[in-house]
Design a protein around this motif. Sequence first.
Motif, PDB file in Angstrom:
ATOM      1  N   UNK A 108       0.825  -1.217   0.000  1.00  0.00           N
ATOM      2  CA  UNK A 108       0.000   0.000   0.000  1.00  0.00           C
ATOM      3  C   UNK A 108       0.858   1.266   0.000  1.00  0.00           C
ATOM      4  N   UNK A 109       1.947   1.242  -0.782  1.00  0.00           N
ATOM      5  CA  UNK A 109       2.838   2.382  -0.959  1.00  0.00           C
ATOM      6  C   UNK A 109       3.512   2.807   0.342  1.00  0.00           C
ATOM      7  N   UNK A 110       3.700   1.851   1.232  1.00  0.00           N
ATOM      8  CA  UNK A 110       4.396   2.117   2.484  1.00  0.00           C
ATOM      9  C   UNK A 110       5.349   0.979   2.794  1.00  0.00           C
ATOM     10  N   UNK A 111       6.379   1.300   3.586  1.00  0.00           N
ATOM     11  CA  UNK A 111       7.364   0.306   3.996  1.00  0.00           C
ATOM     12  C   UNK A 111       7.405   0.254   5.516  1.00  0.00           C
ATOM     13  N   UNK A 112       7.474  -0.968   6.060  1.00  0.00           N
ATOM     14  CA  UNK A 112       7.550  -1.110   7.512  1.00  0.00           C
ATOM     15  C   UNK A 112       8.552  -2.194   7.865  1.00  0.00           C
ATOM     16  N   UNK A 113       9.414  -1.911   8.858  1.00  0.00           N
ATOM     17  CA  UNK A 113      10.417  -2.861   9.337  1.00  0.00           C
ATOM     18  C   UNK A 113      10.037  -3.371  10.721  1.00  0.00           C
ATOM     19  N   UNK A 114      10.174  -4.678  10.914  1.00  0.00           N
ATOM     20  CA  UNK A 114       9.920  -5.281  12.215  1.00  0.00           C
ATOM     21  C   UNK A 114      10.993  -6.324  12.506  1.00  0.00           C
ATOM     22  N   UNK A 115      11.332  -6.463  13.777  1.00  0.00           N
ATOM     23  CA  UNK A 115      12.234  -7.523  14.229  1.00  0.00           C
ATOM     24  C   UNK A 115      11.510  -8.314  15.309  1.00  0.00           C
ATOM     25  N   UNK A 116      11.485  -9.636  15.148  1.00  0.00           N
ATOM     26  CA  UNK A 116      10.754 -10.478  16.084  1.00  0.00           C
ATOM     27  C   UNK A 116      11.587 -11.645  16.578  1.00  0.00           C
ATOM     28  N   UNK A 117      11.323 -12.078  17.809  1.00  0.00           N
ATOM     29  CA  UNK A 117      11.962 -13.254  18.402  1.00  0.00           C
ATOM     30  C   UNK A 117      10.893 -14.324  18.585  1.00  0.00           C
ATOM     31  N   UNK A 118      11.217 -15.569  18.199  1.00  0.00           N
ATOM     32  CA  UNK A 118      10.237 -16.646  18.231  1.00  0.00           C
ATOM     33  C   UNK A 118      10.847 -17.901  18.855  1.00  0.00           C
ATOM     34  N   UNK A 119       9.964 -18.775  19.336  1.00  0.00           N
ATOM     35  CA  UNK A 119      10.375 -20.032  19.962  1.00  0.00           C
ATOM     36  C   UNK A 119       9.550 -21.169  19.378  1.00  0.00           C
ATOM     37  N   UNK A 120      10.196 -22.323  19.178  1.00  0.00           N
ATOM     38  CA  UNK A 120       9.541 -23.430  18.500  1.00  0.00           C
ATOM     39  C   UNK A 120       9.903 -24.765  19.155  1.00  0.00           C
ATOM     40  N   UNK A 121       8.923 -25.672  19.214  1.00  0.00           N
ATOM     41  CA  UNK A 121       9.143 -27.030  19.698  1.00  0.00           C
ATOM     42  C   UNK A 121       8.840 -27.992  18.549  1.00  0.00           C
ATOM     43  N   UNK A 122       9.779 -28.928  18.294  1.00  0.00           N
ATOM     44  CA  UNK A 122       9.648 -29.841  17.158  1.00  0.00           C
ATOM     45  C   UNK A 122       9.643 -31.289  17.629  1.00  0.00           C
ATOM     46  N   UNK A 123       8.664 -32.060  17.131  1.00  0.00           N
ATOM     47  CA  UNK A 123       8.568 -33.493  17.415  1.00  0.00           C
ATOM     48  C   UNK A 123       8.920 -34.253  16.143  1.00  0.00           C
ATOM     49  N   UNK A 124       9.877 -35.186  16.240  1.00  0.00           N
ATOM     50  CA  UNK A 124      10.374 -35.904  15.075  1.00  0.00           C
ATOM     51  C   UNK A 124       9.984 -37.375  15.124  1.00  0.00           C
ATOM     52  N   UNK A 125       9.603 -37.894  13.967  1.00  0.00           N
ATOM     53  CA  UNK A 125       9.173 -39.289  13.885  1.00  0.00           C
ATOM     54  C   UNK A 125       9.910 -40.002  12.743  1.00  0.00           C
TER      55      UNK A 125
END
Length: 256
Positions: A239-256
Amino acid sequence: MNKLIVISTVVSSIVLAGCESTPEVKPRMARFDSPEVNSQPFHFNITAGSDSSNQIAINKNKKSERDNTLRFSAAMTLGKGFEARFVDNGENQVSLKYQMLGAPLEQKKTGNLSLAGSLGSIWAKRSESPTKQYNDWSMEQKSYDLSLIAGYRLNRQALLYGSVFYQNGDVDGKYYLFEHYDVEQNVTINEGCGWNKTCVESYFSDKGNAYGLSLALEYELLTWLAVTGEVVHHRAEWFERTNNETGAHFNVEFRF
């Protein structure tokens, strides 16, 4: 009577203004895409974690925001370094990844340098109706996602990896007509659509893109359980605009 009309009009205006909504894109930021893939087919992983968005509204007077959500994914190896994945995080994404360099996941080789590429398709549908009388809209967003992922295995349990990514797509949406109450005539006026959303007042569309980079540390607690922490920098242009974001995330993975 005239005073009542004025008061009712003012109150209605305040209520409607408070309920006003505007279409917005919400590209999700979390990546959680390791460059090491099991070399054999039919190995599965299921993940659950946090996610955030780089949110830009079509209304230029509305400040861009970031919201947090849950993220779920399921992946299956196809053999010879290929892996297919589905992600649900408020958007839907399917992708195909190929490991082009380095030892496969099952070897967990210390010092291994790995490189993979991923191509995905993202789609989402959104609508909002704060009240039955005001500013109903709907939109559909489609994008593709391209990323290059590199990693270094610190030891059998720990894998450090990062990615650069690019997204490009478009949105198409509709504003609908609405019913409203005429105080002077004491009647409800239907402007052609009402609550059934069958009548379109106007259309809107846009093309946009996003790009950025991520850095993640994966640690295997058990052969079937791993956790990952990730930081992502995301730059979106809509929409003719620019926005910067920085995020921290956490994840749990189950493997089979």
